[in-house]
Write a protein that holds these residues in place. Structure first.
Motif, PDB file in Angstrom:
ATOM      1  N   SER A  91      -7.309   2.442  -3.833  1.00 54.21           N
ATOM      2  CA  SER A  91      -6.860   3.901  -4.024  1.00 54.21           C
ATOM      3  C   SER A  91      -8.256   4.687  -4.537  1.00 54.21           C
ATOM      4  O   SER A  91      -9.177   4.270  -4.980  1.00 54.21           O
ATOM      5  N   ARG A 132      -4.701  12.398  -2.673  1.00 53.95           N
ATOM      6  CA  ARG A 132      -5.064  11.013  -2.854  1.00 53.95           C
ATOM      7  C   ARG A 132      -5.187  10.038  -1.687  1.00 53.95           C
ATOM      8  O   ARG A 132      -4.388  10.509  -0.845  1.00 53.95           O
ATOM      9  N   ALA A 153       0.761  -1.229  -0.024  1.00 53.22           N
ATOM     10  CA  ALA A 153      -0.014   0.137   0.066  1.00 53.22           C
ATOM     11  C   ALA A 153       0.780   1.212   0.035  1.00 53.22           C
ATOM     12  O   ALA A 153       0.512   2.170  -0.570  1.00 53.22           O
ATOM     13  N   ALA A 212      -2.253  13.429   0.992  1.00 55.14           N
ATOM     14  CA  ALA A 212      -2.473  11.916   0.812  1.00 55.14           C
ATOM     15  C   ALA A 212      -2.879  11.349   2.330  1.00 55.14           C
ATOM     16  O   ALA A 212      -2.431  11.823   3.066  1.00 55.14           O
ATOM     17  N   THR A 266      -4.566   5.667  -0.331  1.00 54.90           N
ATOM     18  CA  THR A 266      -4.316   4.300  -0.505  1.00 54.90           C
ATOM     19  C   THR A 266      -4.661   3.558   0.727  1.00 54.90           C
ATOM     20  O   THR A 266      -3.947   4.004   1.875  1.00 54.90           O
ATOM     21  N   TYR A 267      -5.260   2.535   1.122  1.00 54.53           N
ATOM     22  CA  TYR A 267      -5.377   1.783   1.816  1.00 54.53           C
ATOM     23  C   TYR A 267      -5.256   0.309   1.741  1.00 54.53           C
ATOM     24  O   TYR A 267      -5.917   0.046   0.579  1.00 54.53           O
ATOM     25  N   TYR A 274      -3.436   7.408   4.221  1.00 58.35           N
ATOM     26  CA  TYR A 274      -2.679   6.101   4.354  1.00 58.35           C
ATOM     27  C   TYR A 274      -3.262   5.218   5.345  1.00 58.35           C
ATOM     28  O   TYR A 274      -3.598   5.779   6.470  1.00 58.35           O
ATOM     29  N   THR A 305       2.140   1.594  -3.307  1.00 57.28           N
ATOM     30  CA  THR A 305       1.257   2.170  -4.368  1.00 57.28           C
ATOM     31  C   THR A 305       0.935   3.820  -4.005  1.00 57.28           C
ATOM     32  O   THR A 305       0.671   4.675  -5.187  1.00 57.28           O
ATOM     33  N   LEU A 306       0.872   4.068  -2.794  1.00 56.56           N
ATOM     34  CA  LEU A 306       0.680   5.757  -2.398  1.00 56.56           C
ATOM     35  C   LEU A 306       1.943   6.549  -2.995  1.00 56.56           C
ATOM     36  O   LEU A 306       1.426   7.645  -3.352  1.00 56.56           O
TER      37      LEU A 306
END
Ligand SMILES: C[S@@+](CC[C@H](N)C(=O)[O-])C[C@H]1O[C@@H](n2cnc3c(N)ncnc32)[C@H](O)[C@@H]1O
Length: 284
Positions: A280, A150, A41, A121, A152-153, A123, A44-45
């Protein structure tokens, strides 16, 4: 944390009582098990130097320190969790080592008044499945992110694809009175297992460009079946009923789990499948 700022009182008690203490004690071992998912993750973030990141359900702070490394001294991390023992441990660890500007807050992320449009962001490693009103929670989190920011998790995908917990929990039922799995829309470990539901929640909360990537690996939950049984009765959904059971019941439970896990033991440990979603989304 004042009572008026908590929506998820039950979850707060759950993560601050037996469960929170067990997570603090087992932290290094849980981290070994969850590292691949948190790292996936994080990659990706892709946090950049100087970014401001909001972390949800930071637990004992392992991923917070990793985020701090990524954003460097010019960045900023605000890490939120509603468990007192877990966040206290996180603060202790950050005080020991972190060189970066990290702030921990003991709050309910569903209702806490985060600064508006402040973060680049968001997370989370397995910290967003426990909201009693996920749309409200993800809306609240979204308002803290700047336009173009953004999120992402990582969360667990479906139970069937997670034999690491399905098999020992199934075996434990012979001796422990385990609570029935919560309904799909209730807070819990698998509340985000359904792709359509995740899409709907995030859409209703105002997020855009929502994407789910399936991330599945084999991993070890212990060096042998006895070790794995001992670990899983402390960190899985059976941790509370197990801790409250009498010694005889505990021993019988350990034995039946050990038997169920023995076929999966090899030179690499007790190896079973783990399946997650890397989710995401964007704030527009
Ligand atoms: C499965 S643990 C994961 C902890 C940590 N992220 C990790 O990977 O080690 C879930 C975490 O989410 C936190 N949590 C649950 N509901 C929350 C809420 N409404 N607001 C903030 N934190 C929450 C719990 O206290 C717990 O620390």
């Amino acid at each position: 944390m004042s009572e008026s700022t908590i929506a998820n009182q039950e979850q707060r008690e759950f993560w601050s009582d037996i469960k929170g203490d067990l997570w603090v004690t087992l932290q290094p071992r849980i981290d070994m098990m969850l590292a691949a998912f948190g790292n996936k993750a994080l990659d990706t973030l892709d946090p950049q130097s100087g970014e401001r990141i909001l972390e949800i359900g930071c637990g004992t702070g392992t991923t917070t320190l990793a985020l701090g490394e990524r954003v460097g001294v010019s960045g900023e991390i605000l890490a939120a969790d509603l468990s007192q023992p877990m966040i206290n441990k996180a603060i202790e660890r950050a005080d020991l080592g972190a060189q970066h500007p990290i702030t921990f807050v003991e709050v309910d992320a569903q209702v806490h008044n985060f600064p508006t449009a402040m973060f680049d962001a968001v997370y989370s490693r397995f910290g967003v499945m426990f909201f009693d009103d996920p749309v409200a929670a993800f809306s609240n989190i979204r308002q803290a992110v700047r336009p173009g920011g953004r999120m992402t998790y990582v969360c667990w995908a479906d139970r069937k694809a997670n034999p690491w917990i399905r098999i020992p929990a199934g075996a434990a039922k012979a001796f422990l009175d385990l609570p029935a799995p919560p309904p799909d829309d209730a807070p819990g470990q698998f509340s985000m297992e359904n792709e359509g539901r995740v899409q709907q929640i995030l859409h209703d909360a105002g997020w855009t460009d929502i994407g789910l990537e399936r991330f599945t690996i084999d991993g070890s939950i212990g060096s042998d079946a006895a070790d794995a049984a001992s670990f899983i009765t402390k960190m899985g959904p059976m941790s509370e009923p197990f801790a409250l059971a009498d010694l005889d019941t505990q021993n019988k439970t350990l034995q039946v789990i050990e038997e169920a896990l023995t076929p999966y033991a090899n030179d690499s440990g007790v190896v079973l499948g783990f399946s997650t979603w890397i989710v995401s989304a964007m704030q527009t």
